[in-house]
Enzyme design. Structure first.
Site, PDB file in Angstrom:
ATOM      1  N   CYS A   3       0.683  -1.201  -0.042  1.00 47.87           N
ATOM      2  CA  CYS A   3       0.056   0.097  -0.037  1.00 47.87           C
ATOM      3  C   CYS A   3       0.799   1.272   0.192  1.00 47.87           C
ATOM      4  CB  CYS A   3      -0.982  -0.097   1.200  1.00 47.87           C
ATOM      5  SG  CYS A   3      -0.226   0.057   2.958  1.00 47.87           S
ATOM      6  N   CYS A  51       1.729   3.132   3.247  1.00 48.46           N
ATOM      7  CA  CYS A  51       2.699   2.250   4.221  1.00 48.46           C
ATOM      8  C   CYS A  51       3.838   2.956   4.217  1.00 48.46           C
ATOM      9  CB  CYS A  51       2.965   0.802   3.765  1.00 48.46           C
ATOM     10  SG  CYS A  51       1.113   0.094   4.057  1.00 48.46           S
ATOM     11  N   ASP A  93      26.142  21.335 -27.769  1.00 42.18           N
ATOM     12  CA  ASP A  93      27.551  21.229 -28.117  1.00 42.18           C
ATOM     13  C   ASP A  93      27.762  20.960 -29.722  1.00 42.18           C
ATOM     14  OD1 ASP A  93      30.599  21.316 -27.935  1.00 42.18           O
ATOM     15  OD2 ASP A  93      30.254  19.307 -27.871  1.00 42.18           O
TER      16      ASP A  93
END
Length: 715
Positions: free
Chosen positions: A35, A38, A412
């Site tokens: 869950c 939790c 770049d």
């Protein structure tokens, strides 16, 4: 007490904003977390340990990240995890267990049978004490709920287990036994389905770490010896047969083959490999048996580093997740207080205690923030997993979200927009021989040189037969001389010809000026008395560059600028061909200033570079991309998003995935809040039964979970 499984080694942490200097970091994988709320309970349990400064649990990744003082024993953290009702994950525990054999499922099935029997019996023989069977179903099916609720209460936190346990007990007190049993069953079923769905994503990502064999054949003299991967050292020679995976990063020393590098780079086209070529751990050997020299042992390989980075990224919380956590911390106690008020205040007026208690219990269930809490981590983990399967390593939820907000991109030049190596662009013959003959003469003299310009000349000559050159002499920094058919030729820079006193004439001087304006490097061919040809060499644009830039613009990137230290002419040539802005002749600190200006103008700015030379500019950008980082440990660390394949199109793919993740995050958060709000408004009027409240809450949780998991299949 067994040793705590740790991802990597605990490492010092020096971020003063979160933990103290010298703090240690321990990362633990957890089993049994079914869950979302939790996770917060476990965080609070671990934070109560003396010496722990910070604890973060990511439910979707089943991972606990703890920062603590040096005196904290990892075994103490393990004990706290087990005390909270979870298990510490042991690596290599075998195949994943089928969902119906996982913890708690058997109890849920037994409780479901008892509930069904009591429910049917109550309608056939209502006079019998079916409440006893409902009560047994509650005890059997809700044991883990009540245990987790006690842990949460000791941690001073109202998580979903506390709310469901309170609602169940309350329903039993007012003699609503079928409703109480339905709460337990629906809640357990929802958690089981949710945990199973999330576990599939965890397992799919974890498969990255299973791409290497357990043992390999090592050459020991004239013999081949089977050895566990962990015992092979750098420098050993390993034989890899067709169809086997590479366990190490290394170099091919014998044989040739094709290699599928898609697990690392995301590139599905097999790559030809021969003696001297690099191979990456996790890649699949194709058609030929080869021998490779080990460069990096298994624990230091590119694949292992990728696994660690993905694990770390999954454990970080995205800004949206932090917002949801803050919202839930306010929302839950407010609704709980409202539920208590509805249970107490209206009955004082009308005396209908059971009616208002029932409505208050429904509101208590709706106060559960599970759908809100799980709406973001599942989405983030799925998106990071989807990206990693395609060779795009996202360092965390914040980088994932930021990439979707990009409005400008600095890129770049060398090795990013261009190939990173010179090639022949133009050839101008000035003497009595044509351009092709001039090229063969130059290639004959340069064919044994290691200089990149010489290699470009030889490559341009192709497979044509070259004349024999004698007395070849390399002149460092200038070029080379050699004799062909009794005539001495010079190949090299204008400086070499100036030192030899060879006149370039007006035509030659004009050509050099033109090449300079176009950003091409001149290589001259001549004899001791005259200039015969001028070759223009340049770093050519990558084939995928135009398509990638178009893709970026379609994905909302409004401004693209090239930042390079190359000359004005070279930069202008590339920028004009690609239709982008540029800044040339920049030193590293000037690139940083350029990125800062872009951030001030456009807000969220990305920087694409090689992850090493561009490190300062990468660090300055809102989100940074390192190109072609396969096998480069430095590049893996340098950027927020690492593109393992040498393909600029991965930048656009990363932004698309980020935007998709943002859409799903918004959908999940809005859906959770709308459904919660609707039931909060309906419950006080008696329009929501207890089992409907549970079903609606868990249904929303499953819906947002499924919606988040869609990203794992995003293309």
């Amino acid at each position: 007490m067994k040793q705590l499984p740790v991802i990597g080694q605990p490492d010092p942490v020096t971020d003063p904003g979160e933990v103290s200097a010298g703090a240690r970091r321990t990362v633990v994988k957890i089993d049994g977390m079914d869950c979302a709320s939790c996770a917060t309970t476990l965080e609070r349990v671990v934070r109560d340990i003396d010496g722990v400064e910070r604890a973060v649990v990511n439910f979707a990744a089943a991972r606990l990240d703890v920062h603590h003082g040096p005196a904290v024993d990892p075994a103490v953290i393990e004990s706290a995890v087990e005390r909270a009702g979870f298990e510490v994950h042991a690596p290599n525990v075998g195949p994943r267990v089928a969902w119906w054999r996982q913890r708690g499922v058997a109890a849920m099935l037994v409780a479901a049978i008892m509930f069904a029997a009591a429910f049917a019996g109550e309608r056939i023989q209502p006079d019998l004490p079916w409440a006893v069977l409902f009560a047994v179903a509650i005890i059997v099916g809700g044991r883990s709920i009540f245990r987790s609720a006690l842990v949460a209460l000791r941690a001073r936190y109202l998580d979903m287990n506390v709310l469901m346990a309170a609602a169940t007990i309350g329903a039993a007190i007012i003699d609503e036994w079928p409703e109480a049993a339905a709460i337990v069953l629906l809640f357990s079923l929802g958690n089981t389905l949710q945990a199973h769905a999330v576990a599939r994503t965890r397992a799919a990502v974890a498969q990255l770490g299973e791409l290497t064999p357990d043992s390999v054949r090592v050459r020991r003299g004239a013999a081949l010896v089977d050895q566990p991967v962990a015992t092979v050292a750098a420098g050993d020679e390993v034989v890899v047969r067709p169809g086997e995976r590479f366990a190490f990063d290394g170099i091919v020393t014998e044989g040739s083959t094709t290699v599928d590098e898609s697990p690392i780079t995301g590139e599905s086209v097999p790559v030809e490999k021969a003696s001297g070529d690099h191979v990456l751990s996790g890649s699949l050997n194709g058609t030929g048996a080869i021998t490779m020299g080990v460069e990096r042992i298994a624990s230091e390989s590119t694949l292992q580093r990728i696994v660690e980075l993905v694990e770390q990224a999954q454990a970080t919380k995205a800004p949206a997740e932090l917002f949801v956590d803050r919202f839930a911390r306010v929302y839950t106690p407010v609704v709980v207080l409202a539920a208590i008020a509805f249970m107490v205040i209206p009955p004082l007026i009308d005396g209908a205690w059971s009616t208002w208690a029932y409505r208050g219990l429904a509101l208590l269930i709706i106060a559960c923030p599970c759908s809100l809490v799980i709406s973001t981590p599942v989405t983030v983990v799925s998106a990071i997993g989807a990206a990693s399967r395609r060779g795009i390593l996202v360092k965390g939820g914040e980088a994932l979200e930021t990439a979707g907000h990009l409005r400008a991109l600095a890129i770049d030049k060398t090795g990013t927009l261009t190939e990173g190596r010179p090639t022949l662009v133009t050839a101008h013959a000035l003497g009595d021989i044509d351009a092709d003959a001039s090229l063969r003469l130059a290639a004959a003299i340069e064919q044994h040189s290691e200089h990149p310009l010489a290699h470009a000349i030889v490559t341009a000559a192709g497979d044509t037969e070259l004349p024999r050159a004698a007395d070849v002499v390399a002149i460092p920094g200038r070029g080379a001389t050699g004799t062909i058919a009794d005539t001495e030729y010079l190949v090299g820079s204008p400086r070499l010809f100036a030192e030899r006193g060879i006149e370039l004439a007006e035509t030659g001087t004009a050509l050099l000026a033109t090449l300079g304006e176009r950003g091409e490097t001149p290589v001259l061919l001549g004899t001791g008395t005259q200039l015969l040809a001028v070759f223009g060499l340049a770093d050519t644009i990558r084939p995928d560059a135009r398509h990638a830039l178009d893709d970026l613009r379609r994905n909302g990137i409004e401004h693209v600028v090239m930042l390079t230290g190359d000359s004005e002419g070279a930069a202008r040539r590339v920028a004009d061909e690609l239709g982008i802005d540029y800044r040339a002749g920049l030193l590293p600190e000037q690139k940083v200033d350029a990125v800062r200006e872009l951030v001030a103008t456009h807000g969220v700015v990305g920087m694409v570079g090689d992850g090493v030379n561009d490190a300062p500019a990468l660090a300055t950008a809102s989100v940074s991309f390192a190109m072609g980082a396969a096998g480069s440990g430095v590049a893996l660390e340098a950027a927020d998003i690492t593109l393992m394949a040498d393909d600029l199109r991965s930048v656009a793919a990363a932004t698309r995935l980020s935007r998709a993740a943002r859409r799903v995050l918004r959908q999940n958060i809005v859906a959770s809040i709308v459904f919660k709000g609707a039931f909060v408004l309906l419950a006080p009027f008696g329009l929501v039964t207890l089992w409907v409240a549970v079903a609606a809450d868990l249904g929303t949780s499953l819906a947002v979970t499924a919606n988040g998991l869609r990203l794992f299949r995003h293309r």
